[in-house]
Design an enzyme around this catalytic site. Structure first.
Site, PDB file in Angstrom:
ATOM      1  N   SER A 108      18.942 152.986 113.282  1.00  0.00           N
ATOM      2  CA  SER A 108      19.290 151.560 113.317  1.00  0.00           C
ATOM      3  C   SER A 108      20.414 151.177 112.377  1.00  0.00           C
ATOM      4  CB  SER A 108      18.049 150.709 113.002  1.00  0.00           C
ATOM      5  OG  SER A 108      17.063 150.861 113.989  1.00  0.00           O
ATOM      6  N   GLU A 330      17.420 139.215 114.340  1.00  0.00           N
ATOM      7  CA  GLU A 330      16.819 140.498 114.704  1.00  0.00           C
ATOM      8  C   GLU A 330      15.320 140.382 114.918  1.00  0.00           C
ATOM      9  OE1 GLU A 330      16.217 145.073 113.054  1.00  0.00           O
ATOM     10  OE2 GLU A 330      16.200 143.377 111.654  1.00  0.00           O
ATOM     11  N   HIS A 377      18.918 150.711 120.016  1.00  0.00           N
ATOM     12  CA  HIS A 377      18.578 152.022 120.566  1.00  0.00           C
ATOM     13  C   HIS A 377      17.334 151.874 121.417  1.00  0.00           C
ATOM     14  CE1 HIS A 377      15.322 152.037 117.666  1.00  0.00           C
ATOM     15  NE2 HIS A 377      16.198 151.775 116.703  1.00  0.00           N
ATOM     16  N   HIS A 456      12.753 157.350 118.262  1.00  0.00           N
ATOM     17  CA  HIS A 456      13.733 156.674 119.105  1.00  0.00           C
ATOM     18  C   HIS A 456      14.044 157.557 120.306  1.00  0.00           C
ATOM     19  CE1 HIS A 456      15.407 154.445 115.301  1.00  0.00           C
ATOM     20  NE2 HIS A 456      14.173 154.086 115.617  1.00  0.00           N
TER      21      HIS A 456
END
Length: 532
Positions: A108, A330, A377, A456
């Site tokens: 990130s 966010e 992602h 991820h």
């Protein structure tokens, strides 16, 4: 409210048609309406973006979006598949390639450096380019790259905007940090995290960089421990303390820097008392670490505002600047819930961000406000099997070859790995979920490969855009392209100025405004950008 009502009515209409077997007239009418909307997009919005709001769903993969969309509809009493999230009604979409310069599957920090600062970088990089090395302060000193937020605040006398950041994660965490900080390692959140050689070479921790950049008018999120000394107890959890070892109380420093028309808050009551019309600077830290998951927020003793509440308050404060604003928001805990393989929390946090986008749409005008919704992602969550229409998206499907049910959503890897379960170890079979409530904020979803934390994933993520120059998102893009669209639309940094008359582009990539504004803007660009 009209936006939410329209979505609700569309869902209700779809439910009625489902009851009647969904005739061909229904589908033909729906398709023709969508076609007419598409044909109306010929007049592209090429206004200057006075305001830019960037929404980042951390780890919000396309599967996450689809599953959250269905959950939203099911919570409204509908089958779910026919529903739309707020940003899925945006007129323009694209895809983002998320890899870092040193990694096929991104983290990130490197991704946030890409979409905020305009250059791809390595995993763990905070506002530095890929020429340096993670954890090596000296190697990154010549590679600092400024974010769109910084450029918005330093856009010169004609265009300097108000700026803000909102996150459900720590404000010093990877994504928000890239709006204001430069660090060779994302883990340098407070001074005790810095290695000796970093201190010797003049690198500073991320929290102190936020305080040292007072141009950020609104900063709301988690992370109190990064700003408080280890000699001071946390105001909410009094048995814990801050983590700083340099004796600095950054909250007190912020208060001293903003003596008037400013407020520091750490609980919901204080937050609710803030009047945006009388406050120009707002600093809120609602947890020592990350804020609560949306599903747990009501259990918090001190109370926390929702991401929608924080977004609305930020917009109401920032929009008082007649030159506009840049706001980064966010939904940070979408990612954390995926790492824990608790899909319930990830989807509910996605819906919380959906409400924040709805609030932003209600408070702004698409004629002068560019809104972007994207992810940094993906994750390994998958949507599989052959569930019936309207099946509980967090529920189960019967019919495994071993005779056991399985969940519609599953993970390729993570803490729900079946070979780690007692049931599997005892009899070589998957756990029997027949009596298990899988639609739960504590249920760990099954995964194929057992890992302590789900990882991820490397697939592309969607970009949704509305407002000025949103049409520039139209294909598969490198992730750093996003920053350059924001610069272009908002006349920031090396972005081209949008003028009534076609501008001339100077040698630094900025634009020259004609007529009366020429001298002032040229001087501003010379000071801030044209030292090339």
């Amino acid at each position: 409210m009209a936006f939410a009502f329209l979505s609700l009515m569309l869902s209700f209409g779809a439910l009625i048609e489902l009851t009647h077997g969904q005739s061909q007239e229904f589908w033909n009418t729906q398709a023709l309406e969508t076609l007419n909307e598409a044909l109306s997009l010929q007049d592209l919005n090429k206004n200057e973006a006075k305001n830019i709001i960037f929404f980042l769903g951390d780890g919000m993969s396309l599967t996450t979006v689809t599953a959250a969309r269905i959950l939203k509809g099911q919570l409204q009493g509908n089958p779910g598949e026919e529903t739309f999230l707020s940003w899925e009604n945006f007129p323009h979409t694209g895809l983002s390639k998320t890899y870092n310069t040193d990694a096929q599957v991104a983290d990130s920090a490197g991704t946030a450096t890409a979409f905020f600062c305009g250059v791809k970088s390595y995993s763990g990089a905070i506002g530095v380019d890929g020429t340096g090395k993670r954890g090596d302060c000296a190697s990154t000193l010549d590679g600092y790259v400024d974010s769109v937020l910084k450029e918005a605040n330093l856009a010169g006398m004609l265009h300097n905007k108000a700026t803000g950041i909102v996150s459900t994660a720590r404000l010093t965490h990877a994504t928000p940090a890239c709006t204001y900080a430069h660090a060779a390692d994302r883990n340098w959140e407070n001074n005790r995290d810095l290695p000796d050689d970093a201190v010797e070479n003049g690198c500073t921790d991320i929290a102190s960089q936020l305080i040292d950049h007072p141009e950020i008018q609104v900063a709301l999120g988690g992370g109190r421990r990064e700003f408080l000394p280890n000699t001071e107890n946390d105001p909410e959890y009094t048995s814990t303390s801050g983590q700083r070892t340099d004796e600095r109380n950054l909250v007190d420093e912020w208060k001293a820097e903003h003596p008037t028309k400013a407020a520091y808050v750490w609980n919901k009551e204080q937050f609710d008392q803030v009047d945006p019309e009388n406050i120009d600077f707002l600093f809120g830290l609602f947890e020592p670490s990350h804020m609560q998951y949306e599903a747990f927020r009501e259990d918090d003793l001190a109370g926390e505002p929702s991401i929608a509440d924080m977004t609305e308050k930020a917009i109401r404060i920032l929009r008082k600047n007649e030159k506009g604003f840049f706001l980064a928001v966010e939904g940070g805990r979408i990612d954390h819930a995926h790492h824990a393989s608790v899909a319930y929390n990830s989807l509910h946090d996605t819906l919380a961000m959906d409400e924040a986008v709805i609030r932003a749409l209600e408070l702004t005008d698409t004629s002068d406000t560019l809104i972007i919704v994207t992810a940094d992602h993906s994750h390994t969550v998958a949507f599989a099997g052959y569930p019936d229409r309207g099946n509980d998206i967090l529920g189960k499907i019967d019919g495994g070859t071993d005779g056991l049910p399985y969940t519609t959503l599953g993970y390729l890897n993570g803490p729900g790995g079946t070979i780690t379960s007692l049931s599997f170890a005892a009899n070589g079979r998957r756990p029997n979920l027949t009596e298990t409530e899988t639609n739960s904020r504590t249920h760990v979803v099954e995964s194929l490969v057992p890992l302590g934390s789900e990882t991820h994933a490397g697939d592309d993520v969607p970009i949704y855009a509305s407002g000025p120059f949103a049409h520039l998102f139209h294909t598969v893009h490198e992730q750093n392209y996003i920053a350059h669209v924001m610069r272009y639309a908002g006349c920031l940094g090396n972005g081209r100025m949008v003028c009534t008359d076609p501008p001339e582009i100077d040698e630094c990539g900025g634009a020259v405004v004609h007529k009366l504004g020429f001298i002032l803007l040229a001087l501003s660009f010379l000071i801030h950008y044209c030292l090339c």
